[in-house]
Design a protein around this motif. Structure first.
Motif, PDB file in Angstrom:
ATOM      1  N   VAL A  36      -5.197  -7.827   0.203  1.00 11.36           N
ATOM      2  CA  VAL A  36      -4.503  -7.180  -0.843  1.00 11.36           C
ATOM      3  C   VAL A  36      -4.792  -5.600  -0.543  1.00 11.36           C
ATOM      4  O   VAL A  36      -4.063  -4.803  -0.639  1.00 11.36           O
ATOM      5  N   ALA A  37      -6.228  -5.304  -0.596  1.00 11.06           N
ATOM      6  CA  ALA A  37      -6.553  -4.095  -0.703  1.00 11.06           C
ATOM      7  C   ALA A  37      -6.255  -3.432   0.559  1.00 11.06           C
ATOM      8  O   ALA A  37      -5.770  -2.130   0.536  1.00 11.06           O
ATOM      9  N   ASP A  38      -6.275  -4.116   1.644  1.00  9.16           N
ATOM     10  CA  ASP A  38      -5.947  -3.410   2.912  1.00  9.16           C
ATOM     11  C   ASP A  38      -4.521  -3.230   3.066  1.00  9.16           C
ATOM     12  O   ASP A  38      -4.265  -2.401   4.062  1.00  9.16           O
ATOM     13  N   ALA A  39      -3.757  -4.059   2.392  1.00 15.83           N
ATOM     14  CA  ALA A  39      -2.007  -3.719   2.370  1.00 15.83           C
ATOM     15  C   ALA A  39      -1.693  -2.482   1.667  1.00 15.83           C
ATOM     16  O   ALA A  39      -0.474  -2.125   1.777  1.00 15.83           O
ATOM     17  N   LEU A  46      -8.791   2.690  -4.530  1.00 15.33           N
ATOM     18  CA  LEU A  46      -9.151   1.604  -5.513  1.00 15.33           C
ATOM     19  C   LEU A  46     -10.345   2.010  -6.605  1.00 15.33           C
ATOM     20  O   LEU A  46     -11.126   2.721  -6.111  1.00 15.33           O
ATOM     21  N   VAL A  47     -10.266   1.561  -7.755  1.00 17.77           N
ATOM     22  CA  VAL A  47     -11.111   1.779  -8.683  1.00 17.77           C
ATOM     23  C   VAL A  47     -11.929   0.650  -8.859  1.00 17.77           C
ATOM     24  O   VAL A  47     -11.233  -0.380  -9.149  1.00 17.77           O
ATOM     25  N   TYR A  48     -13.401   0.610  -8.942  1.00 21.84           N
ATOM     26  CA  TYR A  48     -14.091  -0.514  -9.133  1.00 21.84           C
ATOM     27  C   TYR A  48     -15.145  -0.344 -10.116  1.00 21.84           C
ATOM     28  O   TYR A  48     -15.996   0.522  -9.981  1.00 21.84           O
ATOM     29  N   ALA A  96       2.496  -9.474  -0.247  1.00 27.58           N
ATOM     30  CA  ALA A  96       3.161  -8.242  -0.432  1.00 27.58           C
ATOM     31  C   ALA A  96       2.964  -7.351   0.489  1.00 27.58           C
ATOM     32  O   ALA A  96       1.907  -7.147   1.183  1.00 27.58           O
ATOM     33  N   GLU A  97       3.917  -6.494   0.963  1.00 29.53           N
ATOM     34  CA  GLU A  97       3.736  -5.542   2.120  1.00 29.53           C
ATOM     35  C   GLU A  97       3.653  -4.172   1.606  1.00 29.53           C
ATOM     36  O   GLU A  97       3.870  -3.648   0.616  1.00 29.53           O
ATOM     37  N   GLN A  98       2.920  -3.330   2.543  1.00 31.73           N
ATOM     38  CA  GLN A  98       2.628  -1.883   2.139  1.00 31.73           C
ATOM     39  C   GLN A  98       4.093  -1.049   1.563  1.00 31.73           C
ATOM     40  O   GLN A  98       3.914  -0.402   0.784  1.00 31.73           O
ATOM     41  N   GLU A  99       5.331  -1.402   2.319  1.00 30.25           N
ATOM     42  CA  GLU A  99       6.433  -0.580   2.214  1.00 30.25           C
ATOM     43  C   GLU A  99       6.865  -1.125   0.559  1.00 30.25           C
ATOM     44  O   GLU A  99       7.191  -0.052  -0.074  1.00 30.25           O
ATOM     45  N   GLU A 100       6.578  -2.128   0.085  1.00 37.57           N
ATOM     46  CA  GLU A 100       6.833  -2.408  -1.293  1.00 37.57           C
ATOM     47  C   GLU A 100       6.014  -1.540  -2.469  1.00 37.57           C
ATOM     48  O   GLU A 100       6.588  -0.900  -3.161  1.00 37.57           O
ATOM     49  N   TYR A 101       4.927  -1.587  -2.139  1.00 35.81           N
ATOM     50  CA  TYR A 101       4.072  -0.546  -2.987  1.00 35.81           C
ATOM     51  C   TYR A 101       4.509   0.734  -2.845  1.00 35.81           C
ATOM     52  O   TYR A 101       4.367   1.615  -3.678  1.00 35.81           O
ATOM     53  N   GLU A 102       4.776   1.282  -1.703  1.00 38.26           N
ATOM     54  CA  GLU A 102       5.147   2.568  -1.399  1.00 38.26           C
ATOM     55  C   GLU A 102       6.440   2.909  -2.152  1.00 38.26           C
ATOM     56  O   GLU A 102       6.542   3.978  -2.793  1.00 38.26           O
ATOM     57  N   ARG A 103       7.125   1.815  -2.365  1.00 39.11           N
ATOM     58  CA  ARG A 103       8.634   2.194  -3.357  1.00 39.11           C
ATOM     59  C   ARG A 103       8.425   2.587  -4.489  1.00 39.11           C
ATOM     60  O   ARG A 103       9.031   3.420  -5.173  1.00 39.11           O
ATOM     61  N   VAL A 104       7.420   1.647  -5.040  1.00 37.54           N
ATOM     62  CA  VAL A 104       7.305   1.791  -6.487  1.00 37.54           C
ATOM     63  C   VAL A 104       6.749   3.026  -6.912  1.00 37.54           C
ATOM     64  O   VAL A 104       6.756   3.869  -7.655  1.00 37.54           O
ATOM     65  N   ILE A 105       5.734   3.591  -5.919  1.00 32.72           N
ATOM     66  CA  ILE A 105       4.795   4.943  -6.039  1.00 32.72           C
ATOM     67  C   ILE A 105       5.794   6.075  -5.937  1.00 32.72           C
ATOM     68  O   ILE A 105       5.929   6.867  -6.648  1.00 32.72           O
ATOM     69  N   ARG A 106       6.857   5.986  -5.240  1.00 35.67           N
ATOM     70  CA  ARG A 106       7.794   7.027  -4.414  1.00 35.67           C
ATOM     71  C   ARG A 106       8.654   7.000  -5.984  1.00 35.67           C
ATOM     72  O   ARG A 106       8.990   8.181  -6.392  1.00 35.67           O
ATOM     73  N   PRO A 211      -5.622 -11.596  10.354  1.00 37.71           N
ATOM     74  CA  PRO A 211      -4.918 -10.392  10.569  1.00 37.71           C
ATOM     75  C   PRO A 211      -6.066  -9.396  11.148  1.00 37.71           C
ATOM     76  O   PRO A 211      -5.377  -8.226  11.691  1.00 37.71           O
ATOM     77  N   TYR A 212      -7.119  -9.915  11.109  1.00 43.35           N
ATOM     78  CA  TYR A 212      -8.175  -8.814  11.622  1.00 43.35           C
ATOM     79  C   TYR A 212      -8.636  -9.249  13.051  1.00 43.35           C
ATOM     80  O   TYR A 212      -9.856  -8.944  13.470  1.00 43.35           O
ATOM     81  N   ALA A 213      -7.841  -9.934  13.819  1.00 47.58           N
ATOM     82  CA  ALA A 213      -8.148 -10.271  15.176  1.00 47.58           C
ATOM     83  C   ALA A 213      -7.324  -9.625  15.953  1.00 47.58           C
ATOM     84  O   ALA A 213      -6.193  -9.139  15.553  1.00 47.58           O
ATOM     85  N   GLN A 214      -7.635  -9.261  17.327  1.00 51.67           N
ATOM     86  CA  GLN A 214      -6.850  -8.865  18.283  1.00 51.67           C
ATOM     87  C   GLN A 214      -6.459  -9.509  19.378  1.00 51.67           C
ATOM     88  O   GLN A 214      -7.351 -10.039  19.892  1.00 51.67           O
ATOM     89  N   ILE A 215      -5.155  -9.770  19.823  1.00 52.81           N
ATOM     90  CA  ILE A 215      -4.871 -10.554  21.057  1.00 52.81           C
ATOM     91  C   ILE A 215      -4.043  -9.839  21.974  1.00 52.81           C
ATOM     92  O   ILE A 215      -3.196  -9.165  21.855  1.00 52.81           O
TER      93      ILE A 215
END
Length: 407
Positions: A36-39, A46-48, A96-106, A211-215
């Motif tokens: 989630v954090a990386d998306a 992020l606040v922790y 959930a994908e990055q574009e969806e978070y961007e939509r609500v922030i925008r 998702p953190y592998a490269q092929i």
């Protein structure tokens, strides 16, 4: 979108019956909280805030609710010293994908809303993400809400300006089954993206890629393969079936069949398996052969070397063009310390050879089958260390007659 940072709080949820928080559950070999954090968009910071009673959740930037805390307590502690707006994410939705978070922030920044929400799926009164103006959020917390959804209802009751945008339904992860459902979505998404980039999969439903592998292009992944975070695979490889790669680097045109490779590097145009086990700290060269029932541990194997079957090589440095016969064992451990073995180039290691470390073999050395090597061997020599054969005529026939068997 403005580059101004947006304070973002990921609520990790409460501990489940199995003792795990939602953010700790693994999806494709990584914690949900990390995915989630990386998306999140780059604008999110992020606040922790760690509570004294909080369980250690190393590496997962989220806020969890221990059994003795509630939503309001945790959120108030997190926003106490913050300035500016804040985005709150409730139970993690790893699909959930990055574009969806961007939509609500925008929408929030353009409309100047007091609260902007992301509504997931058909239910209009269920929210998993909301952006608050700070002064409005603090006022809401005075009413002691017990969830993000309740916080939004309080905002509406005090006539704060709210607006929502809708996205498709997502899986909120609470239980192990939720994590499984979210993983199937991510698995299909990742595998479809890889196949679109020229990677072949015989059966994507039984192929698991982090998702953190490269092929690389032109590689084929066969069923039952698990490619874990940190793995790198070159072009034109064949991986699987039934293979695990964990932080493994695999060179171009290499095949890894029904084997496991951990924190090690295998060169180009090599073959591994079936049923090989490459443990951490190994470096295997180009044009090599690591065959069936071979185990490597902290071993450096030179180019064009063949270790075909039933062999253990540990704490060793092996040169180029070496051939290992079946049943070779590098005896690297005496019960107290592990010692190193060095083998030069162009050596031939006969079947059932024991190399008792520490020991060094020069270039072009041959060991006779059944030899136990305990001393260094110079270049070009043959090492023989076994008892001389003696035949005792008639011995076994006499033994058989003693037990009532006929000749």
């Amino acid at each position: 979108m403005s580059c101004e940072k947006l304070n973002t709080i990921l609520l990790g949820g409460r501990r489940s019956r199995d003792g795990k928080y939602p953010v700790q559950r693994e999806i494709l070999f990584s914690p949900v909280g990390r995915i989630v954090a990386d998306a999140l968009p780059d604008a999110c910071e992020l606040v922790y805030v760690r509570q004294e009673s909080e369980t250690e959740l190393e590496g997962i930037p989220s806020i969890v609710c221990p059994d003795d805390a509630d939503f309001t307590e945790m959120l108030r502690a997190a926003v106490e010293k913050l300035d500016g707006d804040v985005m709150v994410l409730s139970t993690p939705m790893p699909d959930a994908e990055q574009e969806e978070y961007e939509r609500v922030i925008r929408m929030h920044r353009q409309s100047k809303n007091a609260v902007s929400m992301l509504t997931c799926g058909a239910m209009a009164d269920t929210w998993h993400c909301a952006v608050f103006q700070m002064h409005v959020l603090k006022k809401i917390l005075d009413s002691h809400p017990m969830s993000l959804t309740e916080s939004i209802r309080i905002a509406e009751s005090i006539s704060a300006k709210t607006e929502s945008c809708r996205t498709e339904a997502h899986v909120a992860v609470y239980t192990a089954y939720d994590a499984y459902c979210a993983q199937k979505i991510l698995q299909r998404r990742i595998n479809a993206e890889l196949m679109g980039k020229g990677i072949s999969m015989l059966d994507p439903e039984y192929t698991y890629v982090s998702p953190y592998a490269q092929i690389g292009y032109g590689t084929t992944i066969l069923p039952g393969t698990m490619i874990k975070p940190g793995s790198w695979i070159g072009c034109g490889c064949t991986i699987g079936p039934n293979t695990i790669l964990d932080c493994a680097s695999i060179g171009d045109e290499t095949s890894v069949n029904s084997s496991q490779v951990y924190e090690s590097k295998v060169g180009a145009h090599a073959t591994v398996g079936p049923f090989a086990y490459i443990r951490p700290g190994c470096e295997v060269g180009n044009h090599t052969r690591i065959g069936d029932f071979v185990e490597l541990k902290k071993a450096h194997i030179g180019d064009n070397t063949k270790v075909s079957h039933l062999t253990y090589i540990g704490d060793a440095e092996v040169g180029e063009r070496v051939n290992f016969g079946c049943g070779t064992v590098i005896v690297n451990y005496d019960g107290y310390t592990k010692s190193k073995t060095v083998i030069g180039d162009d050596c031939f290691i006969g079947c059932n050879t024991n190399l008792v470390a520490p020991v060094e073999l020069g270039d072009r050395v041959l060991t006779a089958a059944g030899t136990t090597v305990t001393k260094n061997v110079p270049d070009g020599a043959m090492a023989v260390a076994r008892a001389r054969q003696e035949n005792k005529e008639g011995w076994n026939d006499r033994r058989r007659r003693m037990h009532g068997q006929k000749d």
